[in-house]
Structure formats: C-alpha cells, structure tokens
Design a protein around this motif. Structure first.
Motif: not given
Length: 375
Positions: A74, A92, A156
C-alpha cells in the motif's frame, strides 16, 4: 483499495462528534512501483505469495467459494500506531473484507536492519480494516526473519516495533468542524468549532508530542491554547453556528521559535447534510437498511457504523444523493447491539509548506451522528 477514515470521538459541550481522522502516510514512497501477487483459491485452500515480502496461506475448508486474491504494498497506509514504527511495508490483501471460516495465516518478511535496535521478539503485527491499526497475536520466526499472525478476514497488514513516528518537520493538523444532530420533533442542532495542533510526531488523530506556537487564527477567530487537550481551539461563547457553507477559511499561524509561520486555506463544504432516517435512538435491521439525509451537495460522503464496546465497524463511501442502502452482506460481521451511525462530508488537503511534514493537513468537515440499535 478504498480506505475508510480512522475515527476519533471528541466532545464539545453536550454534543459528541464522531470525526474522521487523517490517514497519514506511514513512510512509503508513492513514486515506487510495486509488484502484485495474484492467485485464485477455492475450498481446497492454497497460498498467495509476494515473493520475499508477504505470504497468505489459506487452509482447506476456510472458503466456501473460489476467490481471486491479490497482495500489493500500500503506497498510502495509515500512520503507525502510537509509539510504534513500521519494519515492513504495509500490504493490502484483497478482496478486502473477505472472511474465513477457519483462520488463514498472513506472514511478512522483515530486515533486521530496520529494527532500530529493537529485539526481534518485540515485533508486533497490526491490521487496519478501517478502524485504525489493531494489534494481532504475532509469532516471530527469527531464523527466517518472518512475522506471522492468524487472521479471520482480509484488510491491510504491517509489522512494527517500538518507536516514535517522527515527523519530517512540524506536523500540523488544522480542522474546521460542524456537527449536526437531528432529534425528532426539533430543528437540527448545529455545533461549530475550530481546532489546530502542532506535533513533533505524525499524529493524525490526536496530539502526541504537542508543540506550542505563538498564535493561531482562522479568519476572524482566535484559537486559544487548551492545556487539557494540548491543542488550540475556538468554540463560540454561545453555542450558535458561525461557519458559513462554501466559504473559504484561512488559518494564519505565527509559529514563534518552534514552528515556521504558516498560511493555509480551504473551502467549507457547500451544504450541511444530516441524517433523517433512521431516527435518533431508532432501530434498523442487520438484514439491511436505508439511510437518508437532507441538504445534499457535491462530492461524496462517508457513512460509518461504529459499535459500542467493540461490537464492530462498517464504513462506505457514497454519492451525496440523499440515500444509501446498506446490504446484508455489508453488515454481515456486525451483531445485534447499539451503534453510532455517522455521516461525514469532508474537504481535505495536505499542507505543502517548507518546515512542515508532508502528511500535515487542513480539513473542513460536517458530521451528522445518531445512535441506533441493529437487531
């Protein structure tokens, strides 16, 4: 991956606002391209691996159907948890929100050189599913430089050790707030206030290591230092609305010896939407229900359902059309319990000025919050 803003509850007078919190950056470089691991996994189980970085192992029987999974770093994760620093990238794992009937295992690889002198046994993994970083029970495999945790859903993930999220310059959070409470049989109650804080760490939700400046004003309003809140605040002496829709508000900061002088402006949202259904104190179905609101405007709004006492969280971004229907699937992880239902209408920009951390921001926000019971 859509990111739901972290939540912070602030009180002002008799009205409690549920306010969006800036997501921050977490130190990754958005200019660097990242590889993506993709794999289709069904009821027989399988593995999704981003070589040398992250691995998801799904056991047999954890899935009822075949799912297309992916793992990617991410570029814009939330800021690290308080007094923690990242020792891996934040990854992610999609599809976000996927649940497992038998726990899956997420594993992240770390470099000992990133531990800042901390022992490997102190590594803790965190997950961010929209409520901010939440710690996971972590197993550290020191010979292989891996940290693992069992998970029942996707979001996440990152690994951390103790440390502070030091700001690259002064971190500033400048906020312009309106809270709208709709109580049946009454006109909507509006509460306006201004807050600002300055920090030596990246602390998007509340001051962590506050810095005092010489003065802060926003248009004609002077913000005063609040020792209790360790921030600067303006609340009108009489609880009356003073913010004007679609008007530009400019913060002027005399930083004194500890912070650079700063001028930052933002437009207040063009309307002040507020929830009209369900009613304050009403009930709604876990099988799905519709939210309606008045005074629609441009751009999108955030709707969040926050459980009391850890009963769960759901958040969505929706067009500001005056209506949104939560499906049974979106509510599937919630249980029958009291919740806060909030609507957030936000205009936000980062502050790009010399001497200030690039995660600094100025935000103008309208929040409408009610209590409901899901059953």
């Amino acid at each position: 991956m859509k990111r739901i803003a972290r939540l912070l509850v602030l009180g002002t007078g008799a009205f409690t606002l549920v306010l969006g919190c800036s997501s921050g950056n977490g130190g990754t470089n958005g200019d660097d391209p990242h590889d993506t691991a993709e794999e289709t996994v069904g009821p027989a189980g399988g593995t999704v691996e981003l070589d040398g970085e992250a691995r998801l192992v799904i056991p047999a029987g954890a899935l009822a159907d075949t799912v297309d999974f992916s793992i990617e770093e991410n570029d814009s994760p939330a800021a690290p948890p308080a007094n923690k620093q990242f020792v891996t990238g934040a990854y992610s794992v999609e599809p976000s929100g996927t649940t497992f009937t038998t726990p899956a295992t997420i594993t992240l690889e770390y470099d000992e050189g990133d531990l800042a002198g901390e022992d490997e046994s102190s590594i803790v993994m965190y997950t961010d599913d929209g409520r901010g970083w939440q710690p996971l029970t972590t197993i550290v495999n020191e010979p292989d430089n891996e940290a693992s945790a069992e998970i029942d859903h996707l979001s996440d993930f990152v690994a951390t050790v103790n440390g502070e999220s030091s700001a690259d310059g002064v971190f500033a959070a400048l906020r312009i707030h309106r809270g709208v409470m709709n109580i049946p049989g009454m006109d909507p109650i509006i509460t306006d206030f201004l807050v600002a804080w300055f920090d030596s760490t990246v602390a998007p939700c509340a001051p962590a290591s506050p810095i005092m400046v010489d003065s802060v004003t926003c248009n004609e309003y002077a913000l005063e230092w609040s020792a209790a809140g360790t921030l600067y605040k303006y609340t009108p002496p009489v609880s009356l609305p003073f913010l004007v829709e679609d008007e530009t508000y400019t913060f002027e900061v005399d930083g004194g010896a500890l912070a650079p002088d700063l001028t930052a402006s933002i437009d207040f949202p063009d309307t002040s939407p507020y929830i009209t259904d369900p009613l304050m104190g009403g009930t709604a179905s876990l099988g799905g229900f519709t939210v309606t609101w008045d005074d629609v405007g441009s751009e999108n709004i955030w709707l969040t359902i926050v459980g009391v006492g850890g009963a769960g969280f759901v958040g969505v971004e929706a067009a500001n059309t005056g209506t949104y229907t939560f499906s049974a699937g979106e509510l599937s992880e919630l249980v029958a319990a009291p919740y806060a239902l909030t609507l957030n209408y936000v205009n936000e920009e980062n502050i790009d000025e010399p001497g200030y951390d690039p995660d600094s921001y100025i935000r103008a926000q309208v929040t409408s919050a009610i209590s409901i019971t899901l059953e």
